[in-house]
Design a protein around this motif. Sequence first.
Motif, PDB file in Angstrom:
ATOM      1  N   ILE A  26       0.838  -1.206   0.000  1.00 60.24           N
ATOM      2  CA  ILE A  26       0.000   0.000   0.000  1.00 60.24           C
ATOM      3  C   ILE A  26       0.871   1.254   0.000  1.00 60.24           C
ATOM      4  N   LEU A  27       1.901   1.254   0.852  1.00 62.17           N
ATOM      5  CA  LEU A  27       2.751   2.444   0.942  1.00 62.17           C
ATOM      6  C   LEU A  27       3.557   2.639  -0.341  1.00 62.17           C
ATOM      7  N   ASP A  28       3.972   1.517  -0.981  1.00 63.16           N
ATOM      8  CA  ASP A  28       4.659   1.625  -2.277  1.00 63.16           C
ATOM      9  C   ASP A  28       3.733   2.238  -3.322  1.00 63.16           C
ATOM     10  N   ARG A  29       2.505   1.752  -3.363  1.00 63.19           N
ATOM     11  CA  ARG A  29       1.554   2.271  -4.355  1.00 63.19           C
ATOM     12  C   ARG A  29       1.272   3.749  -4.093  1.00 63.19           C
ATOM     13  N   MET A  30       1.141   4.101  -2.817  1.00 66.55           N
ATOM     14  CA  MET A  30       0.905   5.515  -2.492  1.00 66.55           C
ATOM     15  C   MET A  30       2.039   6.385  -3.012  1.00 66.55           C
ATOM     16  N   GLN A  31       3.263   5.904  -2.821  1.00 68.26           N
ATOM     17  CA  GLN A  31       4.420   6.684  -3.298  1.00 68.26           C
ATOM     18  C   GLN A  31       4.398   6.820  -4.823  1.00 68.26           C
ATOM     19  N   LEU A  67       1.937   6.848  -6.741  1.00 70.90           N
ATOM     20  CA  LEU A  67       0.859   7.747  -7.139  1.00 70.90           C
ATOM     21  C   LEU A  67       1.080   9.180  -6.675  1.00 70.90           C
ATOM     22  N   GLY A  68       2.085   9.377  -5.812  1.00 69.64           N
ATOM     23  CA  GLY A  68       2.311  10.718  -5.272  1.00 69.64           C
ATOM     24  C   GLY A  68       1.353  11.070  -4.156  1.00 69.64           C
ATOM     25  N   LEU A  69       0.953  10.062  -3.373  1.00 72.95           N
ATOM     26  CA  LEU A  69       0.056  10.307  -2.235  1.00 72.95           C
ATOM     27  C   LEU A  69       0.879  10.410  -0.951  1.00 72.95           C
ATOM     28  N   TYR A  70       0.711  11.501  -0.222  1.00 76.15           N
ATOM     29  CA  TYR A  70       1.396  11.643   1.074  1.00 76.15           C
ATOM     30  C   TYR A  70       0.787  10.684   2.093  1.00 76.15           C
ATOM     31  N   LEU A  71       1.640  10.302   3.052  1.00 69.86           N
ATOM     32  CA  LEU A  71       1.240   9.371   4.111  1.00 69.86           C
ATOM     33  C   LEU A  71       1.199  10.091   5.454  1.00 69.86           C
ATOM     34  N   MET A  72       0.074   9.930   6.169  1.00 74.78           N
ATOM     35  CA  MET A  72       0.021  10.346   7.574  1.00 74.78           C
ATOM     36  C   MET A  72       0.061   9.035   8.360  1.00 74.78           C
ATOM     37  N   TYR A  73       1.143   8.818   9.114  1.00 79.62           N
ATOM     38  CA  TYR A  73       1.360   7.506   9.724  1.00 79.62           C
ATOM     39  C   TYR A  73       0.883   7.472  11.177  1.00 79.62           C
ATOM     40  N   ASP A  74      -0.057   6.597  11.431  1.00 81.20           N
ATOM     41  CA  ASP A  74      -0.846   6.548  12.675  1.00 81.20           C
ATOM     42  C   ASP A  74      -0.302   5.473  13.621  1.00 81.20           C
ATOM     43  N   MET A  75      -0.024   5.890  14.867  1.00 83.39           N
ATOM     44  CA  MET A  75       0.459   4.943  15.896  1.00 83.39           C
ATOM     45  C   MET A  75      -0.474   4.945  17.107  1.00 83.39           C
ATOM     46  N   ARG A  76      -1.784   5.079  16.844  1.00 83.95           N
ATOM     47  CA  ARG A  76      -2.745   5.232  17.939  1.00 83.95           C
ATOM     48  C   ARG A  76      -2.694   4.106  18.976  1.00 83.95           C
ATOM     49  N   TRP A  77      -2.455   2.880  18.544  1.00 84.12           N
ATOM     50  CA  TRP A  77      -2.480   1.763  19.492  1.00 84.12           C
ATOM     51  C   TRP A  77      -1.137   1.524  20.148  1.00 84.12           C
ATOM     52  N   THR A  78      -0.085   2.091  19.589  1.00 87.49           N
ATOM     53  CA  THR A  78       1.264   1.757  20.042  1.00 87.49           C
ATOM     54  C   THR A  78       2.034   2.945  20.605  1.00 87.49           C
ATOM     55  N   TYR A  79       1.460   4.155  20.563  1.00 84.20           N
ATOM     56  CA  TYR A  79       2.296   5.328  20.837  1.00 84.20           C
ATOM     57  C   TYR A  79       2.817   5.371  22.270  1.00 84.20           C
TER      58      TYR A  79
END
Length: 551
Positions: free
Chosen positions: A248-253, A255-267
């Motif tokens: 998914i992250l490769d495809r986002m890159q 396509l030029g889609l920025y990633l907001m990376y969520d660590m809600r369960w692990t922060y």
Amino acid sequence: MLRTAFTTLLVVSYLARAYAQTWCGKNYMAGSPVIPPGGQFPISATSSSPLLAFRCAPAIKPYLPEDVPTLSSFIIDTPITKSEITGAAPISLPGHGSLGSVAVTVSVDGRSLATGVVPLNATKFELPFSLAGFSPRAEAYNVTCTAEYSSSSLSKPQQFSTGAALSLLPDPPAGRSVTKMDLRTGALLAKPATGNGGSYETVFPIGFYTNFAGYLDSNLTLLNVLKEQGFTVHPVPTFDNLTALDLILDRMQELGLYLMYDMRWTYMNDTAVTEEVNRIKNRPNLLLWYTGDEPDGTSDPLNATSHAYDLIYSLDGYHPVSLVLNCEDYFWTQYTSGSDIVMQDTYMISNNVTFSNQWETPCTLDYGCCGCDDCKGNFEDISTRMDDFAERLWDNGWDRTKAVWTVPQAFGNDTYWTRQPTGKEYIVQAVLGINHGGLGVVAWNDPTTPEIKASASALALALPTMQDFILSPSASFAHVSSGQVDVGVWTVGARSLVLATNLNYAEATLPLASVPGVEGKSVQQVFDSGASFAGGKFVFESTGTGGFIVS
Ligand SMILES: *[C@@H]1O[C@H](CO)[C@@H](O)[C@H](O)[C@H]1NC(C)=O
Ligand SMILES: *[C@@H]1O[C@H](CO)[C@@H](O)[C@H](O)[C@H]1NC(C)=O
Ligand SMILES: *[C@@H]1O[C@H](CO)[C@@H](O)[C@H](O)[C@H]1NC(C)=O
Ligand SMILES: *[C@@H]1O[C@H](CO)[C@@H](O)[C@H](O)[C@H]1NC(C)=O
Ligand SMILES: *[C@@H]1O[C@H](CO)[C@@H](O)[C@H](O)[C@H]1NC(C)=O
Ligand SMILES: *[C@@H]1O[C@H](CO)[C@@H](O)[C@H](O)[C@H]1NC(C)=O
Ligand SMILES: *[C@@H]1O[C@H](CO)[C@@H](O)[C@H](O)[C@H]1NC(C)=O
Ligand SMILES: *[C@@H]1O[C@H](CO)[C@@H](O)[C@H](O)[C@H]1NC(C)=O
């Protein structure tokens, strides 16, 4: 003996938990006692005489070696106030006439970087400075800013002093991107998400918290559609299948889609945060980190967000850290201290905000949970929340260094919320957030209804035109509200963006002449969600919104 003690401990801890069922620190289960939650943001005392809240900040955070040859600037603010906010100190102003000015010096380790005369009560006054001679390093430079005020009625000048952090980082390791913040506007600056180079451009993220499990991980082509629709993607963990996440992250890159990376369960788990940050930090499309998801709701330890923030900065340092707060007023300063971007998620559509349909109790300032903390049940809950967050940043002296984003409600037919918002209601929420200072719009959540998706996409595709105004360091901003039509006006040179949203469930009109600071005859519509311009007036459908460029 041991066993008894252990059993007792278990029982006590079970009881504590049973009674500690709180949200925003409030008890909410029927029959539980009313206990004031505490943690309220203090109301600033009022001074009887004027105060100067002298503030300074570099224009960009962080700088890189590539920035050294170019002059940058320090932003100086010299508001005169009577609120005893952070850093405000008494100033002996003349009884009448003009306010005068202060002589400002910006220095590091006793070495002067910039000096200049700055009018009192100025906002965003820029003093040029050069980074030449500074060595790039991970640790920020501590800046001292002083202001000297002289007047004929003073026997000796008054001195004011404040501090700032100046970050000049070494070049990032190969492949790692950098997200800068323009502290004049709070906007993010990043290179294209493809990682194929290019220059820094302002980024106005708009998109959804996007389900990973059963959605993104099921069909990579969904990302192509999200890109065409103009969205930024915030995948929702848990990311239990790392192979799928990588695809998914490769495809986002690609396509030029920025990633907001969520660590809600692990922060709050340092081992997990370390693993995740090290795994993700060299992805060129990484825009920002995200830690606590409503940590104030669940009363996470008050130092949890700032601890995660420091850990993430020690592992990366090239991307800002964000989180969302759900409570109206619960240990706001503590949780927000661990962020560069604080979002608010005020979900007020279709829930009974005064009587809980889940717990059958009233919701008040110190009791109950209705899915919208301390709300009134109208759209203004969102603008009030945005204004409160901005006011608190200001009170804490954080207004230049942290930004506020908005989280519209794009869900319903679920617990407190009896129905889904309409597409137009989604737009009202998003635009209200933008008009009240929001620099990012991330709705909860995708998948949503086709109607909300279509409306959100129309806004996302109009934003590149509008962000030239909203994120411009030279824009002047005015806000008007008339008959529950909420209007933001950003003026750059001879052109203004008018973004207007009708909070009424009825038609409304607004004469162009009643929008201050807008001169000109040519009105070009750049966004339409049930609004138009005709006969010198903006005309709105029920919950209609429009974006117009007046020149
Ligand atoms: C400072 O500027 C604000 C906003 O423009 C204005 O409302 C206020 O009256 C000014 N204060 C003084 C003391 O001139
Ligand atoms: C900057 O100031 C902070 C807080 O006062 C201090 O902890 C830090 O060590 C200082 N850094 C430098 C490089 O002097
Ligand atoms: C994957 O998503 C695309 C875009 O929404 C859609 O056209 C396609 O039919 C989907 N494929 C499957 C197997 O569901
Ligand atoms: C994880 O995702 C990959 C890629 O989609 C898939 O091939 C694999 O079967 C998944 N593994 C599990 C355990 O679901
Ligand atoms: C913290 O994260 C690590 C690494 O993912 C994991 O092994 C560990 O079980 C987690 N600890 C807790 C208390 O959840
Ligand atoms: C947070 O504060 C508590 C109590 O002061 C302390 O015991 C704990 O170690 C701190 N946690 C972190 C992650 O800093
Ligand atoms: C909320 O629920 C209470 C109790 O059922 C009811 O009296 C009130 O009218 C409801 N308010 C709204 C706005 O639906
Ligand atoms: C609401 O949710 C229920 C159960 O989750 C579902 O059966 C129903 O179709 C939904 N209604 C609408 C209008 O989406």
